[in-house]
Design a protein around this motif. Sequence first.
Motif, PDB file in Angstrom:
ATOM      1  N   VAL A  55       0.837  -1.206   0.000  1.00  0.00           N
ATOM      2  CA  VAL A  55       0.000   0.000   0.000  1.00  0.00           C
ATOM      3  C   VAL A  55       0.872   1.256   0.000  1.00  0.00           C
ATOM      4  N   THR A  56       1.892   1.268   0.885  1.00  0.00           N
ATOM      5  CA  THR A  56       2.783   2.431   0.979  1.00  0.00           C
ATOM      6  C   THR A  56       3.497   2.695  -0.349  1.00  0.00           C
ATOM      7  N   ALA A  57       4.092   1.637  -0.907  1.00  0.00           N
ATOM      8  CA  ALA A  57       4.811   1.780  -2.173  1.00  0.00           C
ATOM      9  C   ALA A  57       3.846   2.131  -3.308  1.00  0.00           C
ATOM     10  N   GLY A  58       2.657   1.524  -3.279  1.00  0.00           N
ATOM     11  CA  GLY A  58       1.669   1.770  -4.329  1.00  0.00           C
ATOM     12  C   GLY A  58       1.189   3.209  -4.333  1.00  0.00           C
ATOM     13  N   ILE A  59       0.899   3.753  -3.138  1.00  0.00           N
ATOM     14  CA  ILE A  59       0.435   5.149  -3.051  1.00  0.00           C
ATOM     15  C   ILE A  59       1.546   6.104  -3.504  1.00  0.00           C
ATOM     16  N   ALA A  60       2.778   5.809  -3.077  1.00  0.00           N
ATOM     17  CA  ALA A  60       3.909   6.648  -3.500  1.00  0.00           C
ATOM     18  C   ALA A  60       4.046   6.639  -5.024  1.00  0.00           C
ATOM     19  N   GLU A  61       3.858   5.467  -5.615  1.00  0.00           N
ATOM     20  CA  GLU A  61       3.976   5.357  -7.078  1.00  0.00           C
ATOM     21  C   GLU A  61       2.842   6.105  -7.773  1.00  0.00           C
ATOM     22  N   ILE A  62       1.630   6.011  -7.219  1.00  0.00           N
ATOM     23  CA  ILE A  62       0.481   6.701  -7.817  1.00  0.00           C
ATOM     24  C   ILE A  62       0.682   8.213  -7.770  1.00  0.00           C
ATOM     25  N   VAL A  63       1.152   8.709  -6.627  1.00  0.00           N
ATOM     26  CA  VAL A  63       1.398  10.154  -6.500  1.00  0.00           C
ATOM     27  C   VAL A  63       2.455  10.599  -7.509  1.00  0.00           C
ATOM     28  N   ALA A  64       3.585   9.887  -7.524  1.00  0.00           N
ATOM     29  CA  ALA A  64       4.677  10.255  -8.444  1.00  0.00           C
ATOM     30  C   ALA A  64       4.240  10.089  -9.896  1.00  0.00           C
ATOM     31  N   SER A  66       1.160  10.105 -11.207  1.00  0.00           N
ATOM     32  CA  SER A  66       0.138  11.070 -11.633  1.00  0.00           C
ATOM     33  C   SER A  66       0.753  12.437 -11.896  1.00  0.00           C
ATOM     34  N   ILE A  67       1.727  12.830 -11.056  1.00  0.00           N
ATOM     35  CA  ILE A  67       2.406  14.120 -11.270  1.00  0.00           C
ATOM     36  C   ILE A  67       3.221  14.082 -12.567  1.00  0.00           C
ATOM     37  N   ALA A  68       3.961  12.998 -12.758  1.00  0.00           N
ATOM     38  CA  ALA A  68       4.787  12.878 -13.973  1.00  0.00           C
ATOM     39  C   ALA A  68       3.920  12.844 -15.232  1.00  0.00           C
ATOM     40  N   MET A  69       2.840  12.068 -15.193  1.00  0.00           N
ATOM     41  CA  MET A  69       1.954  11.976 -16.353  1.00  0.00           C
ATOM     42  C   MET A  69       1.252  13.302 -16.606  1.00  0.00           C
TER      43      MET A  69
END
Length: 237
Positions: A55-64, A66-69
């Motif tokens: 969950v922690t890694a997944g949320i971090a990836e989603i945040v990063a 979404s910003i990059a995209m």
Amino acid sequence: MTNTSVHSHTPHQEHHLHSSDFISDIVIGMSDGLTVPFALAAGLSGAVANSSLVVTAGIAEIVAGSIAMGLGGYLAGRTEADHYSSELRREINEVETVPEREKEEVREIFADMGLSPALQITIADELSKDKAKWVDFMMKYELGLDEPDPNRATKSALTIGLSYVVGGLIPLSPYFLISNPFDSLLYSCGITLICLFVFGYFKSKVTDQPPVAGAFKVMVIGALAAAAAFGVAKLIS
């Protein structure tokens, strides 16, 4: 006896896809949002003992992600607007400085459409009387450029970024509820593959592709990415 027909002529209706830029942005954001966090969660499920890490890694990836995209969408929108402005300035200058050459280009466009030489000359002369319309015509028919929405870059960034977040939360949702990562992965696979199939079907529909084949293609790509990530994590761990 005059027989009045009850059937009136139905006006011809053309069905065109509206807001294609908006739909394209959703497709871009959702496709990556569903696939990348799904593959990440699958990979981590093969290497960790608790869902909270996923969950922690997944949320971090989603945040990063979404910003990059979103930033990528913004830059693409700005590039499109800048390119249009540059070409518009050049076209305005050419209409002012070399009008006869621009008229010749107008005549060539109508020649390609099959109009007679006399009509080509008449239309070019009429069009040249209104320089604003003349420039618009050249932008559209010589260069193939439509004026972009001035807010396109911002809208694109928000749409792609939010679509990525929505897509990314789908494969991650079972990990919020189930502590065993492997059990979570099974539910995640089921939910995400269904969503990928539905998304692929819709995506193919709006882009006028075979919907079922498109749906299976999107689903298989997502499944292969997740399987590869899970296998690599298992091998390394």
